[in-house]
Scaffold this motif. Structure first.
Motif, PDB file in Angstrom:
ATOM      1  N   GLU A  32       0.797  -1.222   0.000  1.00  0.00           N
ATOM      2  CA  GLU A  32       0.000   0.000   0.000  1.00  0.00           C
ATOM      3  C   GLU A  32       0.833   1.275   0.000  1.00  0.00           C
ATOM      4  O   GLU A  32       0.289   2.363   0.037  1.00  0.00           O
ATOM      5  N   SER A  33       2.145   1.156  -0.039  1.00  0.00           N
ATOM      6  CA  SER A  33       2.974   2.353   0.035  1.00  0.00           C
ATOM      7  C   SER A  33       3.969   2.380  -1.120  1.00  0.00           C
ATOM      8  O   SER A  33       3.746   1.778  -2.163  1.00  0.00           O
ATOM      9  N   TYR A  34       5.077   3.052  -0.937  1.00  0.00           N
ATOM     10  CA  TYR A  34       6.008   3.339  -2.025  1.00  0.00           C
ATOM     11  C   TYR A  34       7.026   2.234  -2.267  1.00  0.00           C
ATOM     12  O   TYR A  34       7.802   2.290  -3.230  1.00  0.00           O
ATOM     13  N   PHE A  35       7.047   1.205  -1.436  1.00  0.00           N
ATOM     14  CA  PHE A  35       8.037   0.154  -1.580  1.00  0.00           C
ATOM     15  C   PHE A  35       7.859  -0.571  -2.919  1.00  0.00           C
ATOM     16  O   PHE A  35       6.741  -0.818  -3.370  1.00  0.00           O
ATOM     17  N   ALA A  36       8.974  -0.923  -3.526  1.00  0.00           N
ATOM     18  CA  ALA A  36       8.936  -1.552  -4.843  1.00  0.00           C
ATOM     19  C   ALA A  36       8.287  -2.926  -4.780  1.00  0.00           C
ATOM     20  O   ALA A  36       8.308  -3.595  -3.742  1.00  0.00           O
ATOM     21  N   PRO A 383       5.145   9.126  -9.196  1.00  0.00           N
ATOM     22  CA  PRO A 383       5.876   7.871  -9.387  1.00  0.00           C
ATOM     23  C   PRO A 383       7.108   8.066 -10.268  1.00  0.00           C
ATOM     24  O   PRO A 383       7.053   8.718 -11.312  1.00  0.00           O
ATOM     25  N   GLY A 384       8.226   7.546  -9.799  1.00  0.00           N
ATOM     26  CA  GLY A 384       9.456   7.655 -10.564  1.00  0.00           C
ATOM     27  C   GLY A 384      10.217   8.957 -10.373  1.00  0.00           C
ATOM     28  O   GLY A 384      11.311   9.128 -10.918  1.00  0.00           O
ATOM     29  N   ASN A 385       9.655   9.882  -9.598  1.00  0.00           N
ATOM     30  CA  ASN A 385      10.324  11.169  -9.364  1.00  0.00           C
ATOM     31  C   ASN A 385      11.244  11.028  -8.154  1.00  0.00           C
ATOM     32  O   ASN A 385      10.802  11.118  -7.010  1.00  0.00           O
ATOM     33  N   ALA A 386      12.524  10.790  -8.404  1.00  0.00           N
ATOM     34  CA  ALA A 386      13.477  10.527  -7.326  1.00  0.00           C
ATOM     35  C   ALA A 386      13.631  11.721  -6.396  1.00  0.00           C
ATOM     36  O   ALA A 386      13.804  11.552  -5.180  1.00  0.00           O
ATOM     37  N   GLU A 388      11.337  14.028  -5.591  1.00  0.00           N
ATOM     38  CA  GLU A 388      10.186  14.113  -4.686  1.00  0.00           C
ATOM     39  C   GLU A 388      10.215  13.004  -3.638  1.00  0.00           C
ATOM     40  O   GLU A 388       9.894  13.238  -2.473  1.00  0.00           O
ATOM     41  N   LEU A 389      10.596  11.800  -4.051  1.00  0.00           N
ATOM     42  CA  LEU A 389      10.657  10.701  -3.090  1.00  0.00           C
ATOM     43  C   LEU A 389      11.694  10.982  -2.019  1.00  0.00           C
ATOM     44  O   LEU A 389      11.457  10.722  -0.830  1.00  0.00           O
ATOM     45  N   ALA A 390      12.828  11.548  -2.412  1.00  0.00           N
ATOM     46  CA  ALA A 390      13.864  11.887  -1.433  1.00  0.00           C
ATOM     47  C   ALA A 390      13.351  12.943  -0.457  1.00  0.00           C
ATOM     48  O   ALA A 390      13.626  12.883   0.750  1.00  0.00           O
ATOM     49  N   GLU A 391      12.602  13.918  -0.986  1.00  0.00           N
ATOM     50  CA  GLU A 391      12.040  14.966  -0.123  1.00  0.00           C
ATOM     51  C   GLU A 391      11.034  14.361   0.855  1.00  0.00           C
ATOM     52  O   GLU A 391      11.021  14.709   2.049  1.00  0.00           O
ATOM     53  N   ALA A 392      10.203  13.445   0.365  1.00  0.00           N
ATOM     54  CA  ALA A 392       9.222  12.796   1.236  1.00  0.00           C
ATOM     55  C   ALA A 392       9.905  11.977   2.322  1.00  0.00           C
ATOM     56  O   ALA A 392       9.501  11.994   3.489  1.00  0.00           O
ATOM     57  N   LYS A 393      10.942  11.258   1.951  1.00  0.00           N
ATOM     58  CA  LYS A 393      11.677  10.459   2.941  1.00  0.00           C
ATOM     59  C   LYS A 393      12.321  11.351   3.997  1.00  0.00           C
ATOM     60  O   LYS A 393      12.373  10.986   5.177  1.00  0.00           O
ATOM     61  N   ASP A 394      12.796  12.522   3.580  1.00  0.00           N
ATOM     62  CA  ASP A 394      13.393  13.444   4.554  1.00  0.00           C
ATOM     63  C   ASP A 394      12.341  13.964   5.525  1.00  0.00           C
ATOM     64  O   ASP A 394      12.595  14.070   6.732  1.00  0.00           O
ATOM     65  N   LEU A 395      11.152  14.284   5.016  1.00  0.00           N
ATOM     66  CA  LEU A 395      10.073  14.741   5.884  1.00  0.00           C
ATOM     67  C   LEU A 395       9.675  13.640   6.879  1.00  0.00           C
ATOM     68  O   LEU A 395       9.463  13.909   8.067  1.00  0.00           O
ATOM     69  N   ALA A 396       9.588  12.401   6.390  1.00  0.00           N
ATOM     70  CA  ALA A 396       9.259  11.286   7.271  1.00  0.00           C
ATOM     71  C   ALA A 396      10.364  11.074   8.303  1.00  0.00           C
ATOM     72  O   ALA A 396      10.075  10.754   9.473  1.00  0.00           O
ATOM     73  N   HIS A 397      11.601  11.249   7.887  1.00  0.00           N
ATOM     74  CA  HIS A 397      12.732  11.105   8.818  1.00  0.00           C
ATOM     75  C   HIS A 397      12.652  12.160   9.929  1.00  0.00           C
ATOM     76  O   HIS A 397      12.891  11.859  11.101  1.00  0.00           O
ATOM     77  N   ARG A 398      12.287  13.362   9.558  1.00  0.00           N
ATOM     78  CA  ARG A 398      12.160  14.421  10.571  1.00  0.00           C
ATOM     79  C   ARG A 398      11.059  14.088  11.570  1.00  0.00           C
ATOM     80  O   ARG A 398      11.205  14.335  12.778  1.00  0.00           O
ATOM     81  N   MET A 399       9.969  13.525  11.086  1.00  0.00           N
ATOM     82  CA  MET A 399       8.899  13.117  12.003  1.00  0.00           C
ATOM     83  C   MET A 399       9.391  12.059  12.977  1.00  0.00           C
ATOM     84  O   MET A 399       9.121  12.122  14.184  1.00  0.00           O
ATOM     85  N   ALA A 400      10.133  11.084  12.461  1.00  0.00           N
ATOM     86  CA  ALA A 400      10.603   9.988  13.307  1.00  0.00           C
ATOM     87  C   ALA A 400      11.575  10.483  14.372  1.00  0.00           C
ATOM     88  O   ALA A 400      11.452  10.125  15.558  1.00  0.00           O
ATOM     89  N   THR A 401      12.534  11.289  13.973  1.00  0.00           N
ATOM     90  CA  THR A 401      13.512  11.783  14.949  1.00  0.00           C
ATOM     91  C   THR A 401      12.857  12.729  15.944  1.00  0.00           C
ATOM     92  O   THR A 401      13.247  12.777  17.119  1.00  0.00           O
TER      93      THR A 401
END
Length: 457
Positions: A32-36, A383-386, A388-401
């Protein structure tokens, strides 16, 4: 030892209930998410505990990975076969074995979904309260320690599973817990298995707690000028001991998605969705008190839903907010993430997340089960926009930390899966090593959902 040899043995053992077709493997390689897409080498469909044990023994003899599969609704790649092997589809183990109304418990197979169980319970006056939104299987919900909209009153799967039947990595069948409401006898293996994501054993039966249908139910929505106002209403409500059944927050982006998807006309502001359970008088008193608290914090326009049809429509909107939000950017992928913090830190955590989102180029709603201090985002990327995906992962990382800095956890209910592995050492310290020791003891070959929760090789 080889996966190929295990496949041949499983084909002989299960016949047509073992599949290696591209279609079946692809279905069990989705998420259901971005994982390949991650395809297993084969898919097994057991029908009882003995068959599960037989499958596990075959795989153990060949060192073949096994990943249990429920309904495929997990959000952190929890059920993907990242090291190949067998996807163990539990959908045919879907019987309600026994309902013990006087004890207020039910015994079910793991493939039973929460909606199917509640449909089966309809004539008893009882219901199973854990509601994660998706019509997930009970086995999958236990494996990820799921919760959802009603956890603020009824608890998570941890509190609602009393006993389990589990197949271990060597094929042994064990039972954990009992039908008694409490026990001081030995280690709590039931709680050990709940949330282990199928890395310590495969759940083949659950004994779950049931609740009585409340005499009266009332639901409402209320708009707020901003998220802090809504969050402060939640905090004050919880601190005053109001026994809310549900208290859900949706920000203005979520409301925009709902308005578009359902042709609704809610003001595009932060909203709380609320529900009260109890006697007629108790529900009325609770509702009146919460309305007063909300008003003090700028809440406006309480809209009540007492008819079951209206309540169902309200919670249908809440449960489909993920799909509705994705509709704001057609064709997008969603990077979903959740964190949970102490209730006293909730306003600060959400405000900081809002600030991060405001500075980003992405659409990312904030919504969640804020009565528990748990909230989510679904960051929409092309999809396929590296980039944007990197930006999303950074936002998620900030939430986690941020969650860890505030004394919280990197996941309140989605589980670890693949997405949260990198935070486990920071959250748990030396305790993560102990988890690894438990994994090595119960699954020395690392064949049960390898690559998840702990890192042992």
């Amino acid at each position: 030892m080889s996966i190929e040899t295990a496949i041949e043995a499983l084909r002989k053992a299960l016949g047509t209930r073992f599949e290696t077709s591209a279609a079946s493997r692809s279905l069990h390689g989705q998420n259901e998410s971005y994982f390949a897409e991650t395809l297993p080498d084969g898919v097994a469909y057991p029908e009882n505990t003995e068959e599960v044990a037989k499958i596990v023994k075959i795989c153990a003899a060949e060192g073949c990975p096994i990943v249990a599969w429920g309904t495929g609704t997990s959000l952190e790649g929890n059920a993907l076969a990242v090291r190949g092997g067998i996807s163990l589809d539990m959908s045919r183990m879907n019987s309600v074995i026994e309902v013990l109304a006087e004890d207020m418990i039910a015994v079910v197979q793991p493939g039973v979904t929460r909606e199917a169980l509640n449909e089966d319970l309809r004539a008893t006056g009882l219901f199973f309260p854990v509601d994660p939104g998706a019509n997930a299987s009970l086995g999958g919900m236990a494996s990820t320690r799921a919760s959802g909209t009603t956890a603020v009153r009824y608890g998570t799967m941890r509190e609602n599973v009393m006993a389990l039947e589990v197949v271990l990595a060597d094929g042994r069948i064990i039972r954990t817990g009992s039908r008694a409401r409490k026990s001081a006898a030995g280690y709590d293996l039931t709680k050990l298995m709940i949330g282990s994501e199928g890395t310590l054993g495969i759940i083949t039966e659950l004994t779950v707690r049931l609740q009585g249908q409340p005499e009266a139910i009332s639901a409402a929505v209320c708009a707020f000028p901003d998220i802090p106002s809504a969050v402060n209403t939640v905090i004050q409500t919880i601190q005053m001991g109001v026994p809310m059944a549900r208290i859900e927050l949706l920000d203005e982006i979520s409301i925009r998605g709902l308005n578009t998807h359902f042709s609704a006309d809610m003001p595009e502001q932060t909203h709380l969705f609320l529900e009260f359970h109890g006697s007629e008088s108790a529900v009325a008193e609770q509702a009146e008190l919460v309305a007063e608290i909300a008003s003090e914090h700028g809440g406006d326009g309480f809209k009540w839903a007492t008819k079951s049809e209206d309540r169902n429509n309200l919670w249908k909107m809440r449960h489909q907010s993920y799909l509705a939000t994705k509709g704001l950017r057609p064709g997008c992928q969603a990077l979903t993430t959740d964190i949970c913090v102490p209730i006293s830190q909730l306003a600060r955590a959400i405000a900081d997340t809002q600030a991060d989102l405001a500075e980003s180029s992405l659409i990312g709603p904030i919504l969640g089960h804020v009565g528990d201090g748990n909230y989510h985002t679904a960051l929409l990327v092309e999809p396929g926009n590296a980039k944007e995906l990197a930006e999303a992962k950074d936002l998620a990382h900030r939430m986690a930390t941020r969650a860890l800095a505030l004394g919280g956890t990197v996941t309140g209910e989605h589980g670890v899966g693949q997405g949260k592995m990198k935070y486990m050492a920071e959250e748990h310290g030396a305790a993560w090593n102990v988890m690894g020791d438990l994994k090595r003891t119960l699954d020395p070959q690392n064949i049960l959902n390898p690559g998840k929760v702990v890192q042992i090789n």
